[in-house]
Design a protein around this motif. Structure first.
Motif, PDB file in Angstrom:
ATOM      1  N   ILE A 157       0.150  11.546  13.931  1.00  0.00           N
ATOM      2  CA  ILE A 157      -0.563  10.270  13.898  1.00  0.00           C
ATOM      3  C   ILE A 157      -1.614  10.370  12.805  1.00  0.00           C
ATOM      4  N   ARG A 158      -1.561   9.461  11.834  1.00  0.00           N
ATOM      5  CA  ARG A 158      -2.503   9.497  10.720  1.00  0.00           C
ATOM      6  C   ARG A 158      -3.100   8.113  10.477  1.00  0.00           C
ATOM      7  N   LEU A 159      -4.394   8.106  10.226  1.00  0.00           N
ATOM      8  CA  LEU A 159      -5.058   6.882   9.800  1.00  0.00           C
ATOM      9  C   LEU A 159      -4.721   6.667   8.331  1.00  0.00           C
ATOM     10  N   SER A 160      -4.196   5.494   8.008  1.00  0.00           N
ATOM     11  CA  SER A 160      -3.775   5.201   6.639  1.00  0.00           C
ATOM     12  C   SER A 160      -4.402   3.901   6.165  1.00  0.00           C
ATOM     13  N   LEU A 161      -4.367   3.690   4.841  1.00  0.00           N
ATOM     14  CA  LEU A 161      -4.963   2.507   4.230  1.00  0.00           C
ATOM     15  C   LEU A 161      -3.950   1.806   3.343  1.00  0.00           C
ATOM     16  N   ALA A 162      -3.956   0.487   3.420  1.00  0.00           N
ATOM     17  CA  ALA A 162      -3.182  -0.358   2.510  1.00  0.00           C
ATOM     18  C   ALA A 162      -4.078  -1.525   2.099  1.00  0.00           C
ATOM     19  N   THR A 163      -3.865  -2.045   0.892  1.00  0.00           N
ATOM     20  CA  THR A 163      -4.652  -3.179   0.405  1.00  0.00           C
ATOM     21  C   THR A 163      -3.720  -4.267  -0.122  1.00  0.00           C
TER      22      THR A 163
END
Length: 122
Positions: free
Chosen positions: A76-82
């Motif tokens: 489980i990983r916290l990820s970022l998208a914009t």
């Protein structure tokens, strides 16, 4: 959202608020506007993209979405998208994992002037 995306993995869709959001006496009413706008794309999130938290920066016109990515191995990983348009599946830019280790459920606080803050589940 579980089991709704490609390969039976979690994916995200987009809906619009139809009811008057100033009334607290009734539940809000939403209408689905699109099919999947954000879904797994590689081994880092093949089991699902979940728990989206969006923040909008009105100075840049950019939306920041922190989400939980479930990998093939179960990490489980916290990820970022914009994106400049969260309703368009083709407009997302994925920036990958934010922190190493099992983190999820983050919210970005964008202030009028830096510093900005990220609140997240450790």
């Amino acid at each position: 959202c579980a089991g709704s995306g490609p390969r039976n993995a979690s994916a995200l869709s987009f809906s619009a608020l139809l009811s008057d959001d100033n009334h607290t006496s009734s539940a809000p009413v939403f209408a689905k506007l699109s099919d999947v706008v954000f879904a797994p794309h590689d081994a880092a999130d093949e089991r699902g993209t979940e728990d989206p938290r969006l923040a909008y920066d009105d100075r840049t016109g950019m939306y920041y979405m922190f989400y939980t990515a479930w990998s093939v191995s179960g990490d489980i990983r916290l990820s970022l998208a914009t994106t400049p348009d969260p309703t368009s599946a083709s407009s997302w830019t994925r920036h990958g994992t934010v922190f190493e280790g099992p983190h999820k459920s983050a919210a970005l606080l964008i202030r009028a002037a830096p510093p900005h803050y990220l609140f997240y589940g450790a």
